[in-house]
Write a protein that holds these residues in place. Structure first.
Motif, PDB file in Angstrom:
ATOM      1  N   SER A  82     -26.601  13.541 -14.922  1.00 49.67           N
ATOM      2  CA  SER A  82     -25.411  12.757 -14.606  1.00 49.67           C
ATOM      3  C   SER A  82     -24.313  13.662 -14.058  1.00 49.67           C
ATOM      4  O   SER A  82     -24.161  14.796 -14.501  1.00 49.67           O
ATOM      5  N   PRO A  83     -23.529  13.152 -13.105  1.00 51.88           N
ATOM      6  CA  PRO A  83     -22.396  13.918 -12.572  1.00 51.88           C
ATOM      7  C   PRO A  83     -21.226  13.877 -13.562  1.00 51.88           C
ATOM      8  O   PRO A  83     -21.289  13.192 -14.585  1.00 51.88           O
ATOM      9  N   VAL A  84     -20.162  14.581 -13.245  1.00 56.20           N
ATOM     10  CA  VAL A  84     -18.962  14.561 -14.079  1.00 56.20           C
ATOM     11  C   VAL A  84     -18.427  13.131 -14.148  1.00 56.20           C
ATOM     12  O   VAL A  84     -18.283  12.461 -13.126  1.00 56.20           O
ATOM     13  N   HIS A  85     -18.162  12.672 -15.365  1.00 53.68           N
ATOM     14  CA  HIS A  85     -17.625  11.328 -15.577  1.00 53.68           C
ATOM     15  C   HIS A  85     -16.883  11.277 -16.902  1.00 53.68           C
ATOM     16  O   HIS A  85     -17.142  12.061 -17.808  1.00 53.68           O
ATOM     17  N   GLY A  86     -15.927  10.346 -16.998  1.00 56.22           N
ATOM     18  CA  GLY A  86     -15.159  10.152 -18.219  1.00 56.22           C
ATOM     19  C   GLY A  86     -15.917   9.311 -19.218  1.00 56.22           C
ATOM     20  O   GLY A  86     -16.607   8.360 -18.847  1.00 56.22           O
ATOM     21  N   VAL A  87     -15.793   9.672 -20.506  1.00 54.69           N
ATOM     22  CA  VAL A  87     -16.479   8.910 -21.549  1.00 54.69           C
ATOM     23  C   VAL A  87     -15.540   8.304 -22.592  1.00 54.69           C
ATOM     24  O   VAL A  87     -15.921   7.349 -23.263  1.00 54.69           O
ATOM     25  N   CYS A  88     -14.348   8.882 -22.756  1.00 54.77           N
ATOM     26  CA  CYS A  88     -13.390   8.318 -23.702  1.00 54.77           C
ATOM     27  C   CYS A  88     -12.043   8.995 -23.492  1.00 54.77           C
ATOM     28  O   CYS A  88     -11.920   9.913 -22.682  1.00 54.77           O
ATOM     29  N   ASN A  89     -11.042   8.525 -24.222  1.00 52.16           N
ATOM     30  CA  ASN A  89      -9.702   9.085 -24.090  1.00 52.16           C
ATOM     31  C   ASN A  89      -9.149   9.372 -25.485  1.00 52.16           C
ATOM     32  O   ASN A  89      -9.156   8.499 -26.353  1.00 52.16           O
ATOM     33  N   LEU A  90      -8.676  10.607 -25.686  1.00 51.70           N
ATOM     34  CA  LEU A  90      -8.154  11.027 -26.988  1.00 51.70           C
ATOM     35  C   LEU A  90      -6.803  10.421 -27.328  1.00 51.70           C
ATOM     36  O   LEU A  90      -6.428  10.348 -28.494  1.00 51.70           O
TER      37      LEU A  90
ATOM     38  N   LYS B 236     -14.918   1.805 -24.848  1.00 53.94           N
ATOM     39  CA  LYS B 236     -15.511   1.248 -26.063  1.00 53.94           C
ATOM     40  C   LYS B 236     -15.110   2.093 -27.277  1.00 53.94           C
ATOM     41  O   LYS B 236     -14.868   1.582 -28.352  1.00 53.94           O
ATOM     42  N   ALA B 237     -15.034   3.412 -27.083  1.00 50.39           N
ATOM     43  CA  ALA B 237     -14.653   4.329 -28.156  1.00 50.39           C
ATOM     44  C   ALA B 237     -13.127   4.365 -28.301  1.00 50.39           C
ATOM     45  O   ALA B 237     -12.410   4.551 -27.326  1.00 50.39           O
ATOM     46  N   SER B 238     -12.657   4.202 -29.511  1.00 52.37           N
ATOM     47  CA  SER B 238     -11.217   4.274 -29.782  1.00 52.37           C
ATOM     48  C   SER B 238     -10.763   5.734 -29.664  1.00 52.37           C
ATOM     49  O   SER B 238     -11.587   6.654 -29.726  1.00 52.37           O
ATOM     50  N   PRO B 239      -9.456   5.969 -29.523  1.00 49.78           N
ATOM     51  CA  PRO B 239      -8.966   7.352 -29.499  1.00 49.78           C
ATOM     52  C   PRO B 239      -9.374   8.141 -30.757  1.00 49.78           C
ATOM     53  O   PRO B 239      -9.698   9.323 -30.667  1.00 49.78           O
ATOM     54  N   GLU B 240      -9.382   7.485 -31.904  1.00 49.84           N
ATOM     55  CA  GLU B 240      -9.765   8.161 -33.145  1.00 49.84           C
ATOM     56  C   GLU B 240     -11.228   8.605 -33.100  1.00 49.84           C
ATOM     57  O   GLU B 240     -11.551   9.737 -33.457  1.00 49.84           O
ATOM     58  N   SER B 241     -12.122   7.725 -32.694  1.00 46.91           N
ATOM     59  CA  SER B 241     -13.529   8.117 -32.635  1.00 46.91           C
ATOM     60  C   SER B 241     -13.765   9.081 -31.477  1.00 46.91           C
ATOM     61  O   SER B 241     -14.640   9.939 -31.553  1.00 46.91           O
TER      62      SER B 241
END
Length: 118
Positions: free
Chosen positions: A50-58, A65-70
């Motif tokens: 996979s190329p560079v991609h975003g998965v979540c935000n802190l 789908k992932a909360s900042p906490e998780s």
């Protein structure tokens, strides 16, 4: 007439879940890129998969789908995997994509939901 309407409604109801179905898939391999930008976005790439991609935000929900906490715990897991040079498995759920080769460079993969190491 009534019977035709019932059949049409039955067909329509039968199609609705299929239209909203999301495919689950995972990418596995060496984590070759791990970065955190000023907005809190965690970006990864898996070698040859996979190329560079975003998965979540802190810092913010940002539609992931992932909360900042998780995301904080998941980032720690990515960091540990990167430092240990072990393989990583990253799991996604998406209404359009069906495998890792379809992930667009620098896209936000909002359906990311799970990470594990090998």
């Amino acid at each position: 007439m009534f019977r035709s309407a019932v059949v049409l409604v039955g067909l329509w109801v039968g199609l609705v879940p299929a239209a909203n179905a999301e495919t689950k898939f995972h990418c596995q391999g060496e984590l070759t890129y791990l970065a955190l930008d000023a907005s809190g976005s965690v970006n990864i790439a898996i070698d040859g998969v996979s190329p560079v991609h975003g998965v979540c935000n802190l810092l913010a929900d940002d539609g992931y789908k992932a909360s900042p906490e998780s995301c904080k715990a998941m980032y720690a897991t990515f960091l540990a995997v990167k430092m240990s040079e072990r393989a990583v498995q990253v799991f996604y759920e998406d209404p359009v994509l069906t495998d890792c080769s379809q992930i667009a460079p620098w896209s936000k993969q909002r359906g990311y939901y799970y990470v594990s190491s090998q």
